[in-house]
Design a protein around this motif. Structure first.
Motif, PDB file in Angstrom:
ATOM      1  N   CYS A   1       9.032  -3.433  -0.156  1.00 20.50           N
ATOM      2  CA  CYS A   1       8.407  -3.499  -1.468  1.00 20.50           C
ATOM      3  C   CYS A   1       8.130  -4.950  -1.838  1.00 20.50           C
ATOM      4  O   CYS A   1       8.564  -5.871  -1.160  1.00 20.50           O
ATOM      5  CB  CYS A   1       9.318  -2.887  -2.530  1.00 20.50           C
ATOM      6  N   ARG A   2       7.415  -5.116  -2.927  1.00 23.30           N
ATOM      7  CA  ARG A   2       7.080  -6.433  -3.416  1.00 23.30           C
ATOM      8  C   ARG A   2       8.213  -6.933  -4.313  1.00 23.30           C
ATOM      9  O   ARG A   2       8.594  -6.260  -5.267  1.00 23.30           O
ATOM     10  CB  ARG A   2       5.790  -6.297  -4.225  1.00 23.30           C
ATOM     11  N   SER A   3       8.753  -8.108  -3.980  1.00 21.08           N
ATOM     12  CA  SER A   3       9.810  -8.679  -4.810  1.00 21.08           C
ATOM     13  C   SER A   3       9.178  -9.354  -6.013  1.00 21.08           C
ATOM     14  O   SER A   3       8.304 -10.195  -5.869  1.00 21.08           O
ATOM     15  CB  SER A   3      10.591  -9.693  -3.974  1.00 21.08           C
TER      16      SER A   3
ATOM     17  N   ASN B   1      -5.542  -5.219  -0.898  1.00 20.39           N
ATOM     18  CA  ASN B   1      -5.950  -6.078   0.216  1.00 20.39           C
ATOM     19  C   ASN B   1      -6.983  -5.415   1.094  1.00 20.39           C
ATOM     20  O   ASN B   1      -7.005  -5.584   2.303  1.00 20.39           O
ATOM     21  CB  ASN B   1      -4.735  -6.434   1.075  1.00 20.39           C
ATOM     22  N   LEU B   2      -7.841  -4.607   0.496  1.00 15.87           N
ATOM     23  CA  LEU B   2      -8.871  -3.935   1.279  1.00 15.87           C
ATOM     24  C   LEU B   2     -10.190  -4.025   0.531  1.00 15.87           C
ATOM     25  O   LEU B   2     -10.297  -3.588  -0.613  1.00 15.87           O
ATOM     26  CB  LEU B   2      -8.479  -2.453   1.496  1.00 15.87           C
ATOM     27  N   GLY B   3     -11.184  -4.610   1.182  1.00 18.47           N
ATOM     28  CA  GLY B   3     -12.473  -4.734   0.511  1.00 18.47           C
ATOM     29  C   GLY B   3     -13.553  -5.111   1.494  1.00 18.47           C
ATOM     30  O   GLY B   3     -13.329  -5.130   2.719  1.00 18.47           O
ATOM     31  N   GLY B   4     -14.723  -5.398   0.968  1.00 17.58           N
ATOM     32  CA  GLY B   4     -15.863  -5.767   1.795  1.00 17.58           C
ATOM     33  C   GLY B   4     -15.539  -6.863   2.808  1.00 17.58           C
ATOM     34  O   GLY B   4     -16.030  -6.842   3.937  1.00 17.58           O
TER      35      GLY B   4
ATOM     36  N   ARG C   1      -8.105 -13.121  -3.327  1.00 19.30           N
ATOM     37  CA  ARG C   1      -7.216 -12.594  -2.304  1.00 19.30           C
ATOM     38  C   ARG C   1      -5.956 -13.443  -2.165  1.00 19.30           C
ATOM     39  O   ARG C   1      -5.041 -13.092  -1.421  1.00 19.30           O
ATOM     40  CB  ARG C   1      -7.930 -12.531  -0.947  1.00 19.30           C
ATOM     41  N   LEU C   2      -5.926 -14.584  -2.857  1.00 15.73           N
ATOM     42  CA  LEU C   2      -4.763 -15.472  -2.756  1.00 15.73           C
ATOM     43  C   LEU C   2      -3.929 -15.479  -4.036  1.00 15.73           C
ATOM     44  O   LEU C   2      -2.767 -15.880  -4.032  1.00 15.73           O
ATOM     45  CB  LEU C   2      -5.219 -16.909  -2.464  1.00 15.73           C
ATOM     46  N   ILE C   3      -4.537 -15.014  -5.135  1.00 15.68           N
ATOM     47  CA  ILE C   3      -3.862 -15.152  -6.430  1.00 15.68           C
ATOM     48  C   ILE C   3      -2.619 -14.252  -6.512  1.00 15.68           C
ATOM     49  O   ILE C   3      -2.622 -13.128  -6.033  1.00 15.68           O
ATOM     50  CB  ILE C   3      -4.850 -14.907  -7.605  1.00 15.68           C
TER      51      ILE C   3
ATOM     52  N   ASP D   1       2.514 -13.633   2.479  1.00 17.47           N
ATOM     53  CA  ASP D   1       1.817 -12.372   2.211  1.00 17.47           C
ATOM     54  C   ASP D   1       0.475 -12.274   2.922  1.00 17.47           C
ATOM     55  O   ASP D   1      -0.142 -11.216   2.936  1.00 17.47           O
ATOM     56  CB  ASP D   1       1.526 -12.223   0.703  1.00 17.47           C
ATOM     57  N   ILE D   2      -0.024 -13.402   3.441  1.00 16.37           N
ATOM     58  CA  ILE D   2      -1.400 -13.383   3.946  1.00 16.37           C
ATOM     59  C   ILE D   2      -1.468 -13.764   5.421  1.00 16.37           C
ATOM     60  O   ILE D   2      -0.514 -14.309   5.979  1.00 16.37           O
ATOM     61  CB  ILE D   2      -2.303 -14.362   3.140  1.00 16.37           C
TER      62      ILE D   2
END
Lengths: 163, 617
Positions: B447-449, B232-235, B87-89, B95-96
């Motif tokens: 958007c993502r740069s 960014n969506l998971g268990g 989740r950090l890579i 972003d977090i």
């Protein structure tokens, strides 16, 4: 590299194409030249397969979409000029847009509208076939392509509103 | 007596010998490694116990622990125990949400820095530790050095996350054959195993990421029609919903890393237990506060309802892009441990109005698919299968007014190259800065740069006269490269690349060097050995190519290649690494037109083969 897209897929240069043959030939070619087939090959072959595979993808996407295909045929025959849509079509566009806004809430009316616009699409499509494959009237075809492009976008909007 | 020839381990130059390759599922929660052994894809288990390696690393001054040993220390030593590093890579601190990570995180030039007691670690290094551990298992089980690996990434990973994952592979010493998308890998394992054909939906909910892909499976070709999701969506987010509920109700301070870590572990237990039981009793003391709760499935469903809705919305979008409706779907394959949750199964089932396919282990199917693909890429298998995947997110550049101009739309089949022309804004403008972004929104800020380039030395002209052609290219790993050129003059303009995310090439090189720490002598002999392997491979493949397609060459082209071959063989005999490398490079460039002609012949053959088949029918 700059091989004609129709030649590449062994098709005759027409607006009306055999889409099954296009897909089948596209798949046969990718099975031979895709970079996955050269994962352990020399640098040279890796690069060449990447270049060809990219070209084949581009050619396939162009011929698969009726609008892109029509534009491509035109580009082979005439230099691109800025064309202007007839004023009555511009009026028609605005009316359609307005109508869509008015019926946004009604599923039934949306479905009806979708039906009507689909018919418009069919008509434009048939017209384009005649203009390109028979009459070879590139200037008129250019106008029809623009109309078709608008109708396709409108149809998508209606579908999204419906969902 | 003739000398026996022994090739470099794992890098055999014999074309038909079995090559040692693996598939790796580098997961948020667990990681797996698999390989095709005597024709069947097999998970390589660790210490004969479990197939899953928990993606957890513990750093201390004595050693680095990976997997279960590290997991045991999660609550004891949270600051030095890193879990869910996926989740950090490929991200920066902005972003977090730091509160979701029981770690000391801070901004580090282009990456997130994790402060541990033995110093600063970044997510690429941490992921490389997991990969190294899996590599060691594989080498032991397969009995030798590996030729290469296919590593999976979530389909919805952006360019920065893919690049960072590739960097981690490089750092771990793996030769990466391909990055492939997790749902696509699952489709390979499932489709080949069940001999399925038709339109399939892969619903992949993992520990930290969610993907939904729609594929058309036909004999010999699996084509991705569309993909959607949320990286960014998971268990973990389902756990977080429980954490938020408990910390709010019992007023627990989750800013405290130890408390946060304890509740997170408890939340995961509750969630997992609810997959097998209708309700769960919780009795636990955290930080002196007694927690007493009865969780039911219904209550859990209310807590995570918004998350479930997000997955269904993404599924709708994927269907739209594939131009398909639910009744045109032939099967729904459930992948990822989080699809065990009954609330997810129910939601997907009721959306498609059909039963789900979950007869393969949802934890293992991705790694198995990756192993099959590795085997195909290495040329080992008899399996005739080609994967055509797509780019998950649109790619574009920033134009006036911070508006994004899309160059490659999402769900375009790879590999792809597309170009767009731009022009100057001011008279006499000699430079143009190009900002590359990824995403579906209209405004750059949403958007993502990905990178910022400066195109310089544009000849001064009036505004609007220069024509700057910007070309985007996405390769089969899903990685982007961008170039820009002024086309009205012959002046080749230069490009400065400054990636806004990830590590620079130099930084990776230093990290690699320090991790190997080889003596100068060892390094040289390694480089020589590698140069020899490459040269031998080139000689062999060039000779093979000449055998079949010599007639494509003019006499002068043929003699040039033959000379190049002779020079390379001579260089090999000299055992001088620089000479070998130079001769390899020369032969490579000499045979470039040959390779192009051979590729054209392959296209011809692909189509003639077809028409002959048709005649026979």
């Amino acid at each position: 590299m700059t091989q004609n897209y129709f030649e590449l897929f062994n098709l005759s240069e027409k607006f009306e194409i055999d889409s099954e043959k296009l897909q089948e030939n596209y798949r046969s070619i990718q099975k031979e030249i895709h970079p996955d087939r050269f994962a352990t090959s020399t640098e040279n072959e890796k690069i060449q397969s990447m270049i060809k595979s990219t070209h084949v993808n581009d050619a396939y996407q162009t011929l698969k979409s009726p609008i892109k295909r029509a534009k491509y045929i035109l580009s082979l025959h005439k230099s691109v000029e800025k064309i202007t849509l007839p004023p009555n079509f511009l009026m028609q566009q605005m009316e359609w847009e307005e109508h869509l806004e008015n019926i946004e809430q009604s599923k039934n009316e949306l479905a009806e509208f979708k039906e009507a616009i689909s018919k418009e699409y069919e008509q434009c499509f048939l017209l384009l076939k005649t203009q390109i494959d028979i009459e070879k009237n590139w200037n008129e075809a250019a106008i029809t392509i623009d109309k078709l492009h608008f109708i396709e976008k409108l149809l998508n909007k209606i579908k999204i509103t419906l969902n | 007596m003739a000398l026996l020839q022994i090739s470099e381990p794992g890098k055999s130059t014999m074309p038909h010998e079995h090559r040692r390759v693996i598939g790796i599922d580098l997961g948020t929660t667990n990681s797996l490694v698999a390989s095709v052994i005597s024709g069947s894809p097999t998970i390589l288990n660790l210490n004969n116990k479990s197939n899953l390696l928990p993606s957890v690393i513990h750093y201390s001054k004595d050693n680095i622990l990976v997997g279960n040993d590290a997991k045991k220390l999660l609550s004891k030593d949270p600051k030095n125990t890193i879990s869910s590093v996926k989740r950090l890579i490929g991200k920066t601190i902005g972003d977090i949400n730091k509160d979701n990570f029981p770690l000391n995180l801070e901004d580090g030039d282009g990456v997130i820095n994790i402060k541990t007691s033995i110093g600063i670690k970044n997510p690429i290094e941490v992921s490389a530790e997991i990969l190294k551990s899996l590599r060691t298992v594989a080498e032991k089980k397969l009995g030798g050095e590996l030729m290469g690996a296919v590593v999976t990434v979530p389909a919805y990973f952006d360019d920065a996350q893919r690049q960072a994952t590739k960097d981690a592979c490089q750092l771990s010493g793996l030769n990466i054959l391909r990055l492939i998308n997790e749902p696509t890998a699952a489709a390979v394992a499932y489709g080949l195993d069940k001999k399925s054909m038709g339109h399939f939906v892969i619903f992949d909910l993992g520990g930290g990421t969610f993907d939904v892909s729609i594929l058309n499976l036909t004999k010999g070709l699996f084509e991705v029609l569309s993909t959607h999701g949320n990286a960014n969506l998971g268990g973990d987010d389902f756990d977080q919903a429980i954490v938020n509920f408990l910390s709010h109700k019992y007023k627990l301070n989750i800013k405290d890393i130890e408390i946060q870590s304890t509740i997170s572990i408890l939340a995961k237990e509750i969630k997992e237990s609810l997959s097998n039981n209708k309700e769960v009793e919780v009795l636990k003391v955290i930080n002196g506060k007694e927690i007493q709760e009865t969780f039911t499935r219904e209550q859990f469903k209310t807590l995570v309802d918004d998350l479930i809705k997000q997955t269904i919305e993404a599924t709708k979008s994927a269907l739209n892009d594939a131009k398909l409706s639910t009744d045109e779907i032939d099967g729904i394959i459930m992948v990822g441990g989080s699809t065990r949750m009954p609330c997810i199964q129910e939601a997907v089932k009721s959306f498609f109005k059909q039963d789900l396919l979950n007869d393969l282990n949802p934890d293992e199917v991705v790694a198995l698919g990756a192993a099959i693909q590795a085997n195909i890429l290495a040329g080992n298998g008899q399996e005739d299968l080609l994967l055509l995947d797509v780019t998950p997110l649109s790619l574009g550049i920033e134009t006036m007014g911070s508006i994004v101009e899309r160059i490659i739309p999402r769900n375009t089949t790879l590999p792809v190259a597309m170009a767009q022309e731009f022009t100057t804004y001011q008279d006499g403008q000699t430079a143009m800065s190009i900002h590359v972004v990824q995403g579906e929104r209209e405004l750059v800020d949403d958007c993502r740069s990905l990178a910022k380039f400066t195109l310089r030395k544009i000849p001064p002209m009036v505004a609007g006269a220069a024509k700057i052609k910007v070309t985007f290219q996405v390769d089969t790993d899903g990685l982007l490269s961008v170039s820009a050129e002024e086309t009205t003059t012959n002046v080749k303009a230069s490009i400065e690349v400054k990636p806004s995310y990830g590590l620079s090439e130099d930084k990776i090189k230093t990290m690699l060097q320090s991790s190997y720490d080889l003596a100068e002598e060892d390094k040289n002999s390694r480089i020589l050995a590698e140069a020899k392997v490459d040269a031998n491979q080139l000689i062999e493949l060039t000779q093979k190519a000449l055998d079949t397609d010599k007639d494509l060459l003019t006499e002068s082209e043929l003699s040039q290649i033959k000379n190049g071959l002779k020079d390379l063989i001579n260089a090999l005999n000299s055992s001088n690494k620089d000479k070998i490398k130079e001769a390899t490079k020369k032969l490579n460039s000499q045979s470039e037109p040959f390779a192009a002609k051979r590729m054209d012949r392959s296209i011809q053959k692909a189509l003639t083969g077809k028409s002959i088949n048709k005649l026979e029918l």
